[in-house]
Structures are given as structure tokens and as C-alpha cells.
Design an enzyme around this catalytic site. Sequence first.
Site, short mmCIF file in Angstrom:
data_model
loop_
_atom_site.label_atom_id
_atom_site.label_comp_id
_atom_site.label_asym_id
_atom_site.label_seq_id
_atom_site.Cartn_x
_atom_site.Cartn_y
_atom_site.Cartn_z
N ARG A 105 -3.39 43.04 14.23
CA ARG A 105 -3.59 42.29 12.97
C ARG A 105 -4.66 41.22 13.18
NH1 ARG A 105 -0.35 38.26 12.22
NH2 ARG A 105 1.55 39.41 12.66
N TYR A 117 -14.28 40.51 -13.49
CA TYR A 117 -13.48 41.73 -13.34
C TYR A 117 -12.04 41.46 -13.81
CZ TYR A 117 -10.68 45.23 -10.93
OH TYR A 117 -9.77 46.21 -10.63
N ASP A 151 -18.96 37.01 -6.43
CA ASP A 151 -18.49 38.38 -6.26
C ASP A 151 -19.71 39.27 -6.45
OD1 ASP A 151 -17.54 40.94 -6.51
OD2 ASP A 151 -15.71 40.36 -7.57
N LYS A 195 -16.61 49.85 -3.52
CA LYS A 195 -17.74 50.22 -4.37
C LYS A 195 -18.98 50.54 -3.53
CE LYS A 195 -14.74 49.38 -7.59
NZ LYS A 195 -13.79 48.39 -7.18
C1 LIG Z 1 -16.45 43.14 -9.43
C2 LIG Z 1 -15.17 43.54 -8.77
N1 LIG Z 1 -14.55 42.67 -7.96
C3 LIG Z 1 -13.38 42.98 -7.36
C4 LIG Z 1 -12.76 44.19 -7.58
C5 LIG Z 1 -11.44 44.48 -6.91
O1 LIG Z 1 -11.63 45.38 -5.86
P1 LIG Z 1 -10.47 46.38 -5.34
O2 LIG Z 1 -10.24 47.38 -6.40
O3 LIG Z 1 -11.10 46.94 -4.08
O4 LIG Z 1 -9.27 45.55 -5.05
C6 LIG Z 1 -13.37 45.12 -8.41
C7 LIG Z 1 -12.71 46.42 -8.66
O5 LIG Z 1 -13.08 47.17 -9.52
C8 LIG Z 1 -14.60 44.78 -9.03
O6 LIG Z 1 -15.22 45.63 -9.86
#
Ligand SMILES: Cc1ncc(COP(=O)(O)O)c(C=O)c1O
Length: 385
Positions: free
Chosen positions: A52, A104, A176, A201
Amino acid sequence: MKLTSRARFSTICLHAGQEPDPSTGAIITPIYQTSTYVQEALGVHKGYEYARTQNPTRMALEGNVAAIEGGRAGFAFASGMAAIGAIATLLQAGDHVVVSDNTYGGTFRLFDKVLTRYQLSFTYVDTSNLDAVERAFTQTTRMLFVETPTNPVMRITDLRAAADLAHARNARLVVDNTFASPYVQRPIEFGADLVTHSTTKYLNGHSDSVGGVVIAMRDDDIEWLRFVQNAEGAILSPFDSWLVLRGTKTLPLRMQRHNENGLALAEFLAVHPKVKHVYYPGLPTHPQYDLAKRQMRGFGGMLAFELGSLDAARRLLNTVRLHALAESLGGVETLISHPASMTHASVPVERRNAIGITDGLVRISAGIEDIEDLKDDLDRALDAV
Ligand SMILES: Cc1ncc(COP(=O)(O)O)c(C=O)c1O
């Protein structure tokens, strides 16, 4: 395979964080699928005690993404949301956060439904409007949390101005960067303190792994994130770390094609008579086209367009064949989705409408297929609208 300090982006993507495996010379970092490490004698070990806390595959990825974003340290988590959750632990009860209003949906849900239970407060503003951001700051604001471009209506925030504003008020700028990818935009160059990604992504890029990373600059943040990654334990698995590490090797090549296909689809849709509006920062009609050109390299693979009604959107989505109807983004396959009922369903309808996420809005994550095949597929589906 030592990188010089002058190594360019593609070289960094391929090699940073990785050395040939010391025991065999394997060029690819192995998947260290182990939970613990044998110690030679009491207190004598090779720097690895428990998986971990330390795992060589994960640590290779962490070094790789830190270099890719131009940051000082990286931390890999079990999902993009776990990464954002770890960032939130930098806050203390009573702190206030200013957030992009078009963030998001899962981020909004975490902030609104979970973190408000811990005496944290959040104000959602259009961060492309810096006056609004400034007005939203209070005495207790400790973080400005930005997505740019926003999902799915592609508003752009001026990252340098946002960093200056946050720093002048003793707050961190967190970006982000999932939607753009570090090929298209590197927020740390503009002054961001923390960058996060859903590696699910573009960084992984092949729609076969869920993960997240945080890249940090400040000593105190690095120390805390290392502590909290171990303390909370939401680490990325060795196999997923290995997949993302493989993905980042081709990030520049993939992003070049995502950029090309995104722009070509936006231009194709912009002149189609059935399409009312296209949201894409690479179109000169985008209100922040000049800013996008200044802070982005290419305009990314994400675009959205307005068809005017739920019925029209449904017909299109049910007719496309090559565009896969699915949530998520950033993979090599082109995906198409309906934000109002899919990715943004957890956002209250009045907030959706205020942002422009109407029932007639369709989002595309342009993959790397031949552009003519993508256009043919859309053209045929638009005939059905
Ligand atoms: C811009 C953005 N940030 C964070 C996330 C969250 O990521 P995860 O689905 O890997 O938890 C997403 C998921 O679609 C996203 O589009």
C-alpha cells in the site's frame, strides 16, 4: 535511459519514471504483483516494506506523470474521484472552495453530498469569468478548483490569471486536467499548485482501466499527499499502474489524432443544417478562441453540439453505428453521449439548464478512427434527425 534536463515532451512521456528492471534488464517496468517484501534482516530492506505504501510499478507511473505535467511529485489513486478526494483532505473544517460551475458531475456530487458534511463549503461560479471568481472568494477560501475546458460546454478558464488570483488570496489553484490532457495543456506552467486527472481517460487512453493521479508542486502538499495516500489507502493497483504507464508512452501520438479528429468533426458539424450550435474551443466562433490558442496545444478531442430537442438527440444517438453510445471519454474509440441523462444526470436540472446542458445537447469524444468514417456515420445519423 537517463533523460537530460532538456528532454522534450514525447521523450518524457516514453521514458520518465522508468529504468530497465534491475534484476533482468526488462525494458518495460514489470507488474510487481506483491503485497509485501522480504527484509534481509530486522530493519534492513530495499526501501519497500508493504505494497500500500510502496510499489515499484505504481511509483514508476507516479514519476512518469509528474514529469509529464512538469510537477515535482505524482500520486496514483484507484480512480479519478479518489484522487480528487485526496486533494480535498488538504482542506480543514471551515474552509471554503470556489469551483467551476460546470465541473464533472461526480466532482459536484462529492463536494455537495459528502464534503459539506465536514464543514467545508463550496461556491460554484463560471470560472471563465474572473470577476465572478473574485467575487466568490471569501476570507476562508483556500482553494480554487477549475476544469478547463469544461465538460461538456467547453468554457475556458484563463489559467495564469486564475493562479495569480488564487495566490494573491492565499489559496491553491487546483486544475482537473482530464479533459485536455497534458499534451494539450500543462497547468503547472501557468502557476497551478495541483493538477489531477482521471487516468481512466486520455492518460491511459484505451478504455480498459479506472484510475486517477494528483501531481503536486508544493513541499507541504507533497508531504501530505504521500501521507494521506497511505493513510486512506485508495491506491492504484500494480496492473492498472502498468496499463497507464503503457498508455502514456503513446499519449503525444494519440493526442495529435484526437486533436485533428476533434477539430474536423467540429468543423463538419458547424456547417450542418440540422446542428444549431457547436461547442469546441478550436472554432474561431468560440468566444474564447484566442485564449484557447494561447494556453492549449491543439484543442482536444472533446466537442458538444446542440440539436434543439430530446427527440432529435435520441434519434441521432440511436442511429449512429461507429460512434459508441457510452459514458466516459479519452479512449481511442469514438464515444457519443447525452450529458443531461448520462454524465450529468446527478446535476440538478436548474443547474444543468443554467450551464447549457440541455436535453438536445450531444457530446462526442473523438477517437482516432479515420475521420471520413466518423463523418459518414454522423452524416447518416443526422439524416434521421
Ligand atoms: C473531468 C473529470 N474528472 C474526474 C472524473 C472522475 O474520474 P473517475 O471516473 O476515474 O473516478 C471524470 C470522470 O468522468 C471526469 O470526466
